[in-house]
Design an enzyme around this catalytic site. Structure first.
Site, mmCIF file in Angstrom:
data_model
loop_
_atom_site.group_PDB
_atom_site.id
_atom_site.type_symbol
_atom_site.label_atom_id
_atom_site.label_comp_id
_atom_site.label_asym_id
_atom_site.label_seq_id
_atom_site.Cartn_x
_atom_site.Cartn_y
_atom_site.Cartn_z
ATOM 1 N N GLU A 38 8.216 -13.577 -6.202
ATOM 2 C CA GLU A 38 6.834 -13.289 -5.998
ATOM 3 C C GLU A 38 6.380 -14.206 -6.885
ATOM 4 O O GLU A 38 6.540 -14.938 -7.482
ATOM 5 C CB GLU A 38 6.771 -11.607 -7.667
ATOM 6 C CG GLU A 38 6.030 -11.019 -7.981
ATOM 7 C CD GLU A 38 4.633 -11.405 -7.406
ATOM 8 O OE1 GLU A 38 3.376 -10.972 -8.034
ATOM 9 O OE2 GLU A 38 4.732 -10.449 -6.152
ATOM 10 N N ARG A 111 -0.487 3.019 -10.425
ATOM 11 C CA ARG A 111 -0.008 1.831 -9.674
ATOM 12 C C ARG A 111 1.205 1.241 -10.187
ATOM 13 O O ARG A 111 2.151 1.570 -10.034
ATOM 14 C CB ARG A 111 -0.279 1.639 -9.174
ATOM 15 C CG ARG A 111 -1.584 1.633 -7.550
ATOM 16 C CD ARG A 111 -2.241 0.612 -7.025
ATOM 17 N NE ARG A 111 -2.587 1.316 -5.917
ATOM 18 C CZ ARG A 111 -2.254 0.866 -4.532
ATOM 19 N NH1 ARG A 111 -0.931 0.253 -4.320
ATOM 20 N NH2 ARG A 111 -2.765 1.304 -3.516
ATOM 21 N N ARG A 192 -14.662 1.966 -9.339
ATOM 22 C CA ARG A 192 -13.892 3.099 -10.169
ATOM 23 C C ARG A 192 -13.885 3.217 -11.594
ATOM 24 O O ARG A 192 -14.214 2.014 -12.403
ATOM 25 C CB ARG A 192 -12.471 2.161 -9.634
ATOM 26 C CG ARG A 192 -12.157 2.251 -8.139
ATOM 27 C CD ARG A 192 -10.540 1.712 -7.846
ATOM 28 N NE ARG A 192 -9.340 2.627 -7.660
ATOM 29 C CZ ARG A 192 -8.889 1.516 -7.164
ATOM 30 N NH1 ARG A 192 -8.164 1.151 -6.238
ATOM 31 N NH2 ARG A 192 -7.417 2.559 -7.290
ATOM 32 N N ASP A 314 1.261 -3.713 4.011
ATOM 33 C CA ASP A 314 -0.030 -3.860 3.768
ATOM 34 C C ASP A 314 -0.143 -5.513 4.662
ATOM 35 O O ASP A 314 -1.342 -5.815 5.467
ATOM 36 C CB ASP A 314 -0.803 -4.069 2.669
ATOM 37 C CG ASP A 314 -1.262 -2.835 1.146
ATOM 38 O OD1 ASP A 314 -1.151 -2.394 2.718
ATOM 39 O OD2 ASP A 314 -2.317 -3.176 0.596
ATOM 40 N N ALA A 327 -0.306 3.044 1.013
ATOM 41 C CA ALA A 327 1.051 2.364 -0.191
ATOM 42 C C ALA A 327 2.215 3.761 0.610
ATOM 43 O O ALA A 327 3.918 3.052 0.863
ATOM 44 C CB ALA A 327 0.947 2.997 -1.642
#
Length: 434
Positions: A38, A111, A192, A314, A327
């Site tokens: 990551e 999430r 949002r 993605d 997702a």
């Protein structure tokens, strides 16, 4: 009979939901050696609420993550537990219809909460951080990935789960003799915010607005705009996404130096929805500090595999969020690969055939979901070439539009893949001991 074949070394680039879910399943098998990389200093998800359809929930359960998901997931309360969304006019909140997902309804989660629940089960030593992939080379059946910090990793299979801005996608496409594909701006932006459900209930009560609109997930539809709501964090918060589309340009462009996400004022958001009804406006007034998201997706890719490098999620098929399916497709990818790679019949000799089956069987479905996600956004905003603003046709369409998406039999795809590989039915995976 003991299997003396050397274990497959698998590297996963990207620590989002798809990458972590796949790593969690693969590291359970003793014939696989798994490492996840990551680029950030720690796991973390960008975004707020995410909705999962029945197909996604089945993939989550199939990956052995059902319990972790249920700990953080929300469901619509009885007697509306099977409702995915109710559809309403934006100008006056009049009821247009509902979409029913039997046994699942609106299954949603924050999430970050879901990723945290997954990470808590990830064995120590599997994940490495601050690892930004910069270059990939393949030679002699081995993949070498170079990182920005000067380190490298060698493996038998490299899986790109590094999102819409994937560093591995160009390697895959160039390996097929194709030009790189970069994210494309859709012309739609989304405001949002998260609203305290008690605060929203009080605001609706003060305005004489039916509190049912808080209890059940809603989608308010209008010309070139729509607003959705659904609960997260045990119903304490309402996830709100207000979409607005500029259709003045056939090929809209987002400035290369502009961030995809930025803070905006409430006034900007309210001005964008001037003329909408009391329910929609009161909802937006409960968001004092919204963020604005520029929505991008990818064109359909002609292939997800080059040699021993494969794209999932993605990185392969980033899509618009209008079906709540992005997702979910990443989780389907993870489930498909996990079921095949977790079988002890996999080895270096049949890995290419396995990846070919993944590409042949997963890509057409994911591409269809990409296409229909765009088309569904047009439908919501009265731009469908057949339905337009015809409310009767709109209600009929939305009642059944998602059936094909949710009812897809992923295990049938797996059975076909196994038949291509000449494998007997049933997995022969061996769980990691200890």
């Amino acid at each position: 009979m003991k299997n003396n074949k050397p274990g497959l070394r698998i590297g996963i680039i990207g620590g989002g939901i798809s990458g972590v879910a796949l790593a969690l399943e693969l590291c359970r098998y003793s014939h696989l050696q798994v490492q996840l990389f990551e680029c950030a200093p720690a796991f973390g998800e960008v975004g707020a609420g995410v909705s999962f359809g029945p197909n996604a929930v089945r993939a989550i359960v199939g990956l052995g993550l059902g319990e972790a998901y249920l700990q953080v997931a929300d469901r619509t309360s009885e007697p509306w537990e099977d409702v995915w969304f109710e559809w309403r006019r934006g100008r006056d909140a009049s009821y247009l219809g509902a979409t029913i997902a039997p046994g699942v309804g609106q299954s949603s989660v924050h999430r970050a909460d879901f990723l945290d629940a997954l990470v808590n089960h990830l064995p120590k030593g599997i994940a490495q951080f601050r690892k930004r992939a910069t270059q990939v080379e393949q030679k002699g059946g081995e993949v070498q990935v170079l990182f920005a910090d000067g380190t490298e990793h060698r493996c038998d299979l490299l899986i790109g789960a590094d999102g819409i801005k994937s560093a591995l996608r160009s390697h895959v496409l160039e390996g097929q003799g194709l030009a790189p594909q970069v994210p494309r701006f859709s012309g739609t932006c989304a405001y949002r915010g998260m609203v305290d459900s008690l605060h929203l209930r009080e605001a609706y009560r003060a305005q004489g607005i039916d509190e049912h609109l808080v209890d059940v997930p809603q989608m308010y539809l209008g010309l070139d705009g729509h607003i959705l709501t659904f609960p997260v964090r045990n119903g304490r918060l309402i996830n709100v996404v207000a979409f607005i589309s500029d259709r003045s340009e056939p090929k809209p462009n987002w400035p290369a130096d502009a961030p995809w996400v930025r803070d905006v004022s409430q006034r900007e958001m309210l001005d964008a929805f001037a003329g909408w009804g009391d329910a929609a406006r009161t909802l937006l007034e409960c968001i004092p500090a919204p963020t604005l998201w520029a929505l991008h997706d990818l064109a359909e890719l002609p292939g997800y595999v080059h040699g021993r490098v494969v794209l999932i999620g993605d990185a392969a098929h980033a899509m618009l969020p209008h079906q709540g399916a992005g997702a979910a497709q990443g989780l389907e990818d993870a489930y498909f690969l996990a079921r095949l790679l977790g079988d002890t019949q996999v080895d270096a000799d049949n890995l290419a055939e396995l990846l070919e089956a993944y590409d042949d069987l997963r890509r057409p479905r994911a591409c269809r979901v990409q296409r229909t996600s765009r088309a569904t956004g047009e439908l919501y905003e009265f731009r469908d070439p057949v339905v337009g603003a015809n409310e009767h046709l709109l209600g009929e369409n939305l009642a059944t539009r998602f059936d094909w998406l949710w009812s897809h039999d992923l295990d049938a795809d797996l059975a076909e893949a196994r038949a291509r590989l000449g494998w007997e039915n049933g997995s022969r995976g061996v769980l990691r001991q200890g």
